[in-house]
Design a protein around this motif. Sequence first.
Motif, PDB file in Angstrom:
ATOM      1  N   ASP A 186      46.493  21.249  38.030  1.00 56.66           N
ATOM      2  CA  ASP A 186      45.355  20.173  37.984  1.00 56.66           C
ATOM      3  C   ASP A 186      44.440  20.642  39.136  1.00 56.66           C
ATOM      4  N   VAL A 187      44.496  21.787  39.851  1.00 58.44           N
ATOM      5  CA  VAL A 187      43.467  22.202  40.549  1.00 58.44           C
ATOM      6  C   VAL A 187      41.987  22.181  40.022  1.00 58.44           C
ATOM      7  N   ASP A 188      41.011  21.739  41.108  1.00 51.64           N
ATOM      8  CA  ASP A 188      39.586  21.986  40.480  1.00 51.64           C
ATOM      9  C   ASP A 188      39.095  23.156  41.055  1.00 51.64           C
ATOM     10  N   GLY A 189      38.509  23.744  40.365  1.00 47.59           N
ATOM     11  CA  GLY A 189      38.109  25.232  40.746  1.00 47.59           C
ATOM     12  C   GLY A 189      39.006  26.336  40.581  1.00 47.59           C
ATOM     13  N   TYR A 190      38.671  27.505  41.259  1.00 49.22           N
ATOM     14  CA  TYR A 190      39.796  28.503  41.527  1.00 49.22           C
ATOM     15  C   TYR A 190      40.944  28.123  42.463  1.00 49.22           C
ATOM     16  N   SER A 191      42.057  28.440  42.080  1.00 47.42           N
ATOM     17  CA  SER A 191      43.255  28.117  42.888  1.00 47.42           C
ATOM     18  C   SER A 191      43.081  28.926  44.211  1.00 47.42           C
ATOM     19  N   PRO A 192      43.447  28.305  45.505  1.00 41.81           N
ATOM     20  CA  PRO A 192      43.184  29.021  46.537  1.00 41.81           C
ATOM     21  C   PRO A 192      44.070  30.477  46.870  1.00 41.81           C
ATOM     22  N   VAL A 193      45.248  30.353  46.168  1.00 41.30           N
ATOM     23  CA  VAL A 193      46.060  31.543  46.422  1.00 41.30           C
ATOM     24  C   VAL A 193      45.611  32.549  45.407  1.00 41.30           C
ATOM     25  N   LEU A 194      44.576  32.398  44.500  1.00 37.88           N
ATOM     26  CA  LEU A 194      44.158  33.434  43.557  1.00 37.88           C
ATOM     27  C   LEU A 194      42.806  33.706  43.539  1.00 37.88           C
ATOM     28  N   VAL A 195      41.891  33.027  44.396  1.00 39.75           N
ATOM     29  CA  VAL A 195      40.573  33.132  44.394  1.00 39.75           C
ATOM     30  C   VAL A 195      40.062  34.509  44.832  1.00 39.75           C
ATOM     31  N   LYS A 196      40.953  35.132  45.530  1.00 36.61           N
ATOM     32  CA  LYS A 196      40.222  36.557  46.156  1.00 36.61           C
ATOM     33  C   LYS A 196      40.661  37.544  45.010  1.00 36.61           C
ATOM     34  N   GLN A 197      41.787  37.242  44.272  1.00 32.82           N
ATOM     35  CA  GLN A 197      42.254  38.263  43.171  1.00 32.82           C
ATOM     36  C   GLN A 197      41.219  38.177  42.083  1.00 32.82           C
ATOM     37  N   ILE A 198      40.662  36.877  41.663  1.00 31.58           N
ATOM     38  CA  ILE A 198      39.912  36.541  40.697  1.00 31.58           C
ATOM     39  C   ILE A 198      38.632  37.315  40.898  1.00 31.58           C
ATOM     40  N   HIS A 199      37.894  37.051  42.106  1.00 37.46           N
ATOM     41  CA  HIS A 199      36.644  37.737  42.381  1.00 37.46           C
ATOM     42  C   HIS A 199      36.677  39.246  42.133  1.00 37.46           C
ATOM     43  N   ALA A 204      43.528  46.017  35.625  1.00 34.00           N
ATOM     44  CA  ALA A 204      43.177  45.169  36.591  1.00 34.00           C
ATOM     45  C   ALA A 204      43.207  43.814  36.242  1.00 34.00           C
ATOM     46  N   MET A 205      43.024  43.213  34.971  1.00 34.05           N
ATOM     47  CA  MET A 205      43.364  42.037  34.288  1.00 34.05           C
ATOM     48  C   MET A 205      44.833  41.826  34.091  1.00 34.05           C
ATOM     49  N   MET A 206      45.709  42.905  33.639  1.00 35.51           N
ATOM     50  CA  MET A 206      47.175  43.101  33.885  1.00 35.51           C
ATOM     51  C   MET A 206      47.695  42.557  35.174  1.00 35.51           C
ATOM     52  N   ALA A 207      47.045  43.225  36.164  1.00 40.80           N
ATOM     53  CA  ALA A 207      47.398  42.826  37.650  1.00 40.80           C
ATOM     54  C   ALA A 207      46.930  41.460  37.953  1.00 40.80           C
ATOM     55  N   LEU A 208      46.001  40.974  37.589  1.00 40.97           N
ATOM     56  CA  LEU A 208      45.836  39.508  37.752  1.00 40.97           C
ATOM     57  C   LEU A 208      46.775  38.582  37.032  1.00 40.97           C
ATOM     58  N   LEU A 209      47.195  38.914  36.182  1.00 38.85           N
ATOM     59  CA  LEU A 209      48.165  38.171  35.403  1.00 38.85           C
ATOM     60  C   LEU A 209      49.468  38.286  36.166  1.00 38.85           C
ATOM     61  N   ASN A 210      49.918  39.139  36.831  1.00 39.82           N
ATOM     62  CA  ASN A 210      51.079  39.530  37.616  1.00 39.82           C
ATOM     63  C   ASN A 210      50.880  38.568  38.826  1.00 39.82           C
ATOM     64  N   ASP A 211      49.689  38.594  39.505  1.00 38.81           N
ATOM     65  CA  ASP A 211      49.419  37.674  40.642  1.00 38.81           C
ATOM     66  C   ASP A 211      49.617  36.037  40.152  1.00 38.81           C
ATOM     67  N   ILE A 212      49.107  35.986  38.759  1.00 39.98           N
ATOM     68  CA  ILE A 212      49.301  34.455  38.387  1.00 39.98           C
ATOM     69  C   ILE A 212      50.865  34.108  38.119  1.00 39.98           C
ATOM     70  N   ASP A 213      51.564  35.180  37.992  1.00 36.45           N
ATOM     71  CA  ASP A 213      52.890  34.735  37.572  1.00 36.45           C
ATOM     72  C   ASP A 213      53.652  34.576  39.068  1.00 36.45           C
ATOM     73  N   LYS A 214      53.303  35.306  39.993  1.00 33.92           N
ATOM     74  CA  LYS A 214      53.750  35.019  41.319  1.00 33.92           C
ATOM     75  C   LYS A 214      53.347  33.616  41.846  1.00 33.92           C
ATOM     76  N   ALA A 215      52.046  33.412  41.739  1.00 39.63           N
ATOM     77  CA  ALA A 215      51.637  32.310  42.135  1.00 39.63           C
ATOM     78  C   ALA A 215      52.340  30.971  41.373  1.00 39.63           C
ATOM     79  N   GLY A 216      52.915  31.193  40.133  1.00 33.23           N
ATOM     80  CA  GLY A 216      53.728  30.081  39.385  1.00 33.23           C
ATOM     81  C   GLY A 216      52.745  29.160  38.755  1.00 33.23           C
ATOM     82  N   SER A 217      51.554  29.222  38.981  1.00 33.41           N
ATOM     83  CA  SER A 217      50.628  28.327  38.065  1.00 33.41           C
ATOM     84  C   SER A 217      49.120  28.935  38.347  1.00 33.41           C
TER      85      SER A 217
END
Length: 805
Positions: free
Chosen positions: A645-658, A679-692
Amino acid sequence: MIPYDYKNIDKKWQDKWEEAGVFHASNDSDKEKFFALVEFPYPSGQGLHVGHPRSYTALDIIARKRRMQGFNVLYPMGWDAFGLPTENFAIKNHIHPEVVTKNNIAHFKAQLQALGFSFDWSREINTTDPEYYKWTQWIFLQLFKKGLAYKKEMSVNWCTSCKCVLANEEVVNGVCERCGSEVVHKVKSQWMLKITEYAQRLIDDLDEVDYIERVKTQQKNWIGRSTGALVTFKTNVNHDVTVYTTRPDTLFGATYMVLSPEYAQIEEWKKEGLIGNVAEVEAYQAEAARKSDFERTEMAKDKTGVKLDGVRAINPVNGEEIPVFISDYVLVSYGTGAVMGVPAHDSRDWEFAKKFDLPIIEVVAGGNVQEAAFTDVETGVMVNSGFMTGMSVEDAKEAIKDYMTEQGFGERKVNYKLRDWVFSRQRYWGEPIPIVHCEHCGYVPVPESELPLKLPMVDSYEPTDNGESPLATIDSFVNTTCPVCGAPAKRETDTMPQWAGSSWYFLRYADPHNSEALASKEALNYWTPVDWYNGGMEHTTLHLLYSRFWHKFLYDIGVVPTKEPYARRTSHGMILGENGEKMSKSRGNVVNPDEVIEQYGADTMRLYEMFIGDFEKSAPWSTSSIKGCKRFVDRVWGLQDMVNDVDGYSPVLVKQIHRTIKKVTEDIEGMKFNTAIAAMMALLNDIDKAGSLSKADYMTLIRLLSPFAPHVTEELWQVLGGEGFCSVADWPTYDEAMCVDNEIEVVVQVNGKVRSRVVVTADADKDTLLAAAKADEKSAAELDGATIVKEIVVPGKLVNIVVRK
């Protein structure tokens, strides 16, 4: 979450895109235009194999990204449908070429649509459509009227199987590139296009375009510009022979002359009884006619020739008579059809001189020329060269040119390897050449108002035994009246080569339904030049050269607004079979894209085509590796269950997304599609680590992935409530500050041995680095109970603590 049903989802969005005209370009737009072009295919009966879509997918990704960036994008497709393969198939299977073409196009189009390419199908063209080839014929007539299309008796390459004339470019290793049959020489009357008139401009204007360097190099090598001199040798039979040479400074070393077996004056000498060994000469001429240009000029072959008894040339610098030979390594189509032999400094001439026991005279010092030719003669000192003896080679080149000009036996000359384009084909399946021959008026153009001159429907389209086009047997087509004087006349029965329709097709895309011009000036002013053209390296000489020539001509007569047709040209590597060889039916290694799409879906196919390796290099297909791309698509689909339910980018992912936005944006422009996907595959891995992930995270990933995998992303965009089509949603932007790494890893050593690593801010000072190193659990254990002797800090890299226990 429902499973990802790619079969229904792919078809759903392909239909919706076309129904809504999402990819239809507008000729009336305030947006900045972007014209992306891929080489339109020859629609063969076999259909596509997985190698074909590599180029289409790459430019589709670029075209889709540009649309998302707000451009008015033209990404068109059509069919290069005239040509020998269709005709040969039609003859073999007794099906009219028009029917074969129609069926092949339907198959090809279905395959392309199944891959979800964002082609503007409202602008589809077909070179066999009379409304298209009307303008191919019109361009030919303009060339004819300007003296750039002419007919000439000449020695031509003749395919013994296809029974038609081939351009030099269509003869590969001595055989027909189409059917692999033997190619011999024949003398025929041929239509020619004077591309040599544009040779220098075709070189010079390469400086104005963005082509990869190897493409420019191939263009320049094919044109083959050289500087030298025309030198005239008198003969004892009152006929001068002129040679072109890049090394007139070696004239004093010319000890014999060689003519092409087809050299025109030989026939006159035979008629006048000036040649004493006519039978031997004619036998050699007949033998040479059975060889291709490739065979004749092969450096490694044995040197053959016949001396012309009774004919001698006179070397203009020393007045000495030298023997004259004919030899098949001299081509009548190159230079003047005559060469001077300087055996001391040319390996081929040396071998010829040794075989025929001819003098070898050193004229550039160095080496033992009686043992082997001394060919390192770009520099050096002249010897045995009369007034040039003692000069440097560089000075001698200019001195001899001045001398021959003063004495009247030569002149400076720029020469080109490029030959005029043989434009005739003695076949049925091609554009009729709109020319009439009248006994009174000569060759007369068909009035432009009568175009298109349509290809007549016939029952028999097989080549004739005498080598004439099948059209020559159709009296109703051949017999006509002269447009000038009204007398009985004959139509030209040769047809145009396949290269004709592909030399200007990109222009028709700008305005494909125009019946008054090949395209309106407004459309051409807006769309041309092509912004980005991608194609195979095999077409970077012929097609590229021919289309540049036609475009320059159209520019000269005011039809197009730019000198060059393509602002940028890139090329791709082939996709090879799993055995690492080129895909072909004969090798049994062809992979059918229909089967890949059926098993994995269009998006997986597209992703793997781009992920397979460096786009510019060849890469082998791997059925096992494609499964990894399928897993990636499934994981992206599965993210629906991880949205928070986070608004905007997730703080834990914001740098990886940019960082991912920046990487994908730049890599698409650099055609580094494999690393963009990584690079998109790596971002997907970061999302998995973040859990959401947040909805904003997800929708940004979807937009980045959309050009690569448009079907799954379009469906997810709809599921997440995105407005309109994802295919034309705004391209994500990034904050450069977010892409800078403000944390770095520093190595911690104790007595020079790595004990740990610590993460610190990039601007950490010496004291901060030392404190972090000493606080680290692993390094602290090494320091416990020890005396610190020395502390070495290399900012941003390492801390080394020297201790004594």
